[in-house]
Design a protein around this motif. Structure first.
Motif, mmCIF file in Angstrom:
data_model
loop_
_atom_site.group_PDB
_atom_site.id
_atom_site.type_symbol
_atom_site.label_atom_id
_atom_site.label_comp_id
_atom_site.label_asym_id
_atom_site.label_seq_id
_atom_site.Cartn_x
_atom_site.Cartn_y
_atom_site.Cartn_z
ATOM 1 N N GLY A 121 0.831 -1.198 0.000
ATOM 2 C CA GLY A 121 0.000 0.000 0.000
ATOM 3 C C GLY A 121 0.859 1.240 0.000
ATOM 4 N N ASN A 122 0.193 2.382 -0.069
ATOM 5 C CA ASN A 122 0.915 3.649 -0.126
ATOM 6 C C ASN A 122 1.340 4.114 1.270
ATOM 7 O OD1 ASN A 122 0.669 3.950 -2.921
ATOM 8 N ND2 ASN A 122 -1.402 4.799 -2.714
ATOM 9 N N ALA A 123 2.446 4.853 1.308
ATOM 10 C CA ALA A 123 2.902 5.513 2.527
ATOM 11 C C ALA A 123 3.537 6.833 2.131
ATOM 12 C CB ALA A 123 3.902 4.639 3.275
ATOM 13 N N GLN A 124 3.495 7.770 3.029
ATOM 14 C CA GLN A 124 4.077 9.084 2.777
ATOM 15 C C GLN A 124 5.274 9.312 3.691
ATOM 16 O OE1 GLN A 124 0.892 11.984 3.143
ATOM 17 N NE2 GLN A 124 0.461 11.824 0.949
ATOM 18 N N VAL A 125 6.160 10.220 3.255
ATOM 19 C CA VAL A 125 7.361 10.473 4.037
ATOM 20 C C VAL A 125 7.860 11.895 3.809
ATOM 21 C CG1 VAL A 125 8.970 9.709 2.235
ATOM 22 C CG2 VAL A 125 9.643 9.535 4.644
ATOM 23 N N GLU A 126 8.450 12.469 4.834
ATOM 24 C CA GLU A 126 9.311 13.629 4.719
ATOM 25 C C GLU A 126 10.701 13.166 5.089
ATOM 26 O OE1 GLU A 126 8.008 16.951 6.979
ATOM 27 O OE2 GLU A 126 5.903 16.748 6.355
ATOM 28 N N VAL A 127 11.694 13.404 4.229
ATOM 29 C CA VAL A 127 13.017 12.828 4.469
ATOM 30 C C VAL A 127 14.102 13.860 4.164
ATOM 31 C CG1 VAL A 127 13.166 11.854 2.118
ATOM 32 C CG2 VAL A 127 14.532 10.866 3.980
ATOM 33 N N GLU A 128 15.135 13.838 4.971
ATOM 34 C CA GLU A 128 16.374 14.581 4.740
ATOM 35 C C GLU A 128 17.524 13.587 4.750
ATOM 36 O OE1 GLU A 128 16.379 18.816 6.788
ATOM 37 O OE2 GLU A 128 15.717 17.255 8.190
ATOM 38 N N VAL A 129 18.453 13.754 3.820
ATOM 39 C CA VAL A 129 19.628 12.909 3.732
ATOM 40 C C VAL A 129 20.866 13.811 3.746
ATOM 41 C CG1 VAL A 129 20.875 11.168 2.419
ATOM 42 C CG2 VAL A 129 18.374 11.147 2.466
#
Length: 508
Positions: free
Chosen positions: A495-503
């Motif tokens: 299923g779908n998932a959302q994310v905010e990410v910093e690398v």
């Protein structure tokens, strides 16, 4: 400190090495006892921000202390080879917990035996009488010869040279096999030094006014916690709950080998009260609380005398089940990144939390950020990374981050929604062989709060340290990715998932 088979080496060999070092010098002794130079060095696995020695074997961190602007990291070290033996105290210093300078070996074996684990303190008021009224460093360590005994050494030149106390041992062996790993701190309410010692599967507590004369005060451990192996490397400190100085608990740390949740060695903790004489646990006797449910966080020790009062520690990033098989060269063994400790009140009671130290922010560079649906996310790259992500799982059954990906291999870090578990899966991390038990999937229970998962990952060339939900769940695992496996992917299954990410790249 345990040994690979938990038996000390025969004393005649130890005495031969100590004598040979005095006659031949360290370079000649290395030629005599060290392995031949390798044609297969592994710079791709040398940590960028975690400490590893230039060469040869290390295990437990020892003597962690801050003094006159420097953090000191001593460590169990074989100066002459890449397997356990000839145990000495290696030494490194850092101004910031990130950039480490390795110094000459601090303590070497003598007629009392090899130099096993221990601690160091700043004797601010010269209670020991070693420093002519000035502050200085005192190391308290186990000498391992015919028996294990506790000894002192002192330094008046910021730890560069050491003098062993003529009255050693200060705590003779009372007739037991496992009697080691002293951790000392000043207990202000009682105006004395307190020493914790691992004795079999118990912790003994001693007190002293001067670091030289010790009295046995109490014992802890019967019917408490895990007893699947020998107890080692204790620590004891007080922390506020959720930052409230009016509400504190004492934290007792005990490493154990074997018996860990991922197999082999691991570290447990107890919460309770300490009155200067006795530690009293507030948990059920059969309750076991693990500091870290990964395979590779052992023998952690906290720093003494941190200037701003934070409780900081680091651990040996390995496991006695396979430590001698780690495929790095010309060094074998490394430390974790330093971590800041705290206590937080959860729905299941007060728990220990860990986060990477704030000093890592100073070596972050090349920020890349993205937010949205995971299936549309870009690919990132790097081999020494700080990844900060905030996931919203939506309908996904599992989700997370693949690091060190490439050539059909990856290390998968994620969350299983149905099982309510954080996991690290290193079964496909690369082609390097360590041991049959090394390819594994390690988990720790974690219930999501508010339908989101904050996740922090330090992925540093040959290992991952994973901190979820503000450090309530932690997994630490070694991995040995193939050359060129430097990709980072986000994933969501089912299923779908959302994310905010910093690398961020980590570049000391």
């Amino acid at each position: 400190m345990s040994t690979p088979d938990d038996r000390p080496h025969p004393l005649p060999r130890r005495r031969f090495l100590a004598a040979s070092g005095a006659v031949l010098g360290l370079g000649a002794l290395h030629a005599l006892t060290g392995p031949a130079a390798s044609a297969a060095e592994t710079p791709q696995w040398r940590p960028g921000v975690r400490f590893a020695p230039a060469r040869n074997w290390i295990n437990d961190p020892n003597g962690l202390v801050h003094f006159q602007g420097e953090y000191h990291l001593f460590f169990q070290h074989n100066p002459y080879g890449d397997q356990w033996g000839n145990m000495s105290w290696g030494h490194a210093v850092s101004p910031d917990l990130v950039r480490w300078q390795e110094l000459p070996v601090a303590l070497e074996p003598d007629e009392l035996g090899e130099i096993y684990s221990g601690s160091a303190v700043v004797d601010h008021h010269d209670t020991s009488g070693f420093f002519g009224g000035q502050p200085g460093l005192v190391a308290i360590y186990t000498s391992a010869g015919d028996t294990q005994q506790q000894c002192l050494a002192h330094s008046s030149d910021r730890g560069r040279t050491w003098t062993k106390y003529a009255g050693n041992p200060v705590i003779p062996n009372p007739g037991v096999h496992d009697f080691r790993d002293p951790k000392v701190f000043w207990h202000a309410p009682t105006g004395r030094w307190v020493l914790l010692l691992a004795v079999g599967d118990r912790i003994h507590v001693y007190g002293s006014p001067n670091l030289r004369d010790w009295e046995l005060l109490s014992e802890f451990g019967a019917e408490h916690g895990s007893h699947g192996g020998v107890w080692e490397c204790p620590d004891l400190f007080e922390l506020p709950v959720d930052g409230d100085p009016a509400r504190t608990k004492w934290v007792l740390i005990v490493s154990i080998n074997p018996g860990g949740p991922a197999g082999g060695s691991a570290t447990q903790y107890f919460l309770g009260d300490f009155d200067g004489t006795t530690f009293t646990s507030d948990g059920a006797p059969d309750e076991i609380r693990w500091v870290d449910r990964g395979a590779d966080f052992y023998a952690p020790q906290s720093f003494s005398d941190v200037p701003d009062g934070r409780r900081l520690w680091l651990g040996w990033m390995s496991n006695w089940d396979y430590a001698k098989e780690i495929p790095t060269d010309p060094w074998r063994g490394s430390m974790t990144t330093p971590r800041q400790l705290g206590l937080t009140d959860t729905g299941d009671g007060v728990r220990l939390v860990q986060q990477p130290v704030g000093e890592l922010a100073a070596v972050r560079s090349n920020r890349r950020a993205w937010h949205g649906m995971i299936g549309r996310s870009p690919e990132f790259s790097g081999t020494s990374l700080d990844v900060v992500a905030d996931f919203r799982p939506g309908a996904a059954r599992s989700f997370g981050v693949d690091v060190f990906a490439g050539g059909g291999h990856r290390t998968r870090i994620g969350y299983d929604v149905a099982a309510q578990e954080l996991f690290v899966d290193r079964t496909g991390s690369g082609t390097a062989h360590v041991s049959p038990a090394f390819p594994a999937r390690h988990t720790t229970p974690l219930a999501l709060t508010g339908d989101r998962l904050p996740l922090r990952i330090i992925a540093d060339r040959s290992g991952v340290e994973v901190f979820a939900a503000g450090g309530r769940a932690v997994l630490t695992d070694l991995v040995f990715p193939d050359r060129g496996s430097d990709r980072v992917h986000l994933f969501a299954d089912g299923g779908n998932a959302q994310v905010e990410v910093e690398v961020f790249d980590l570049i000391p």
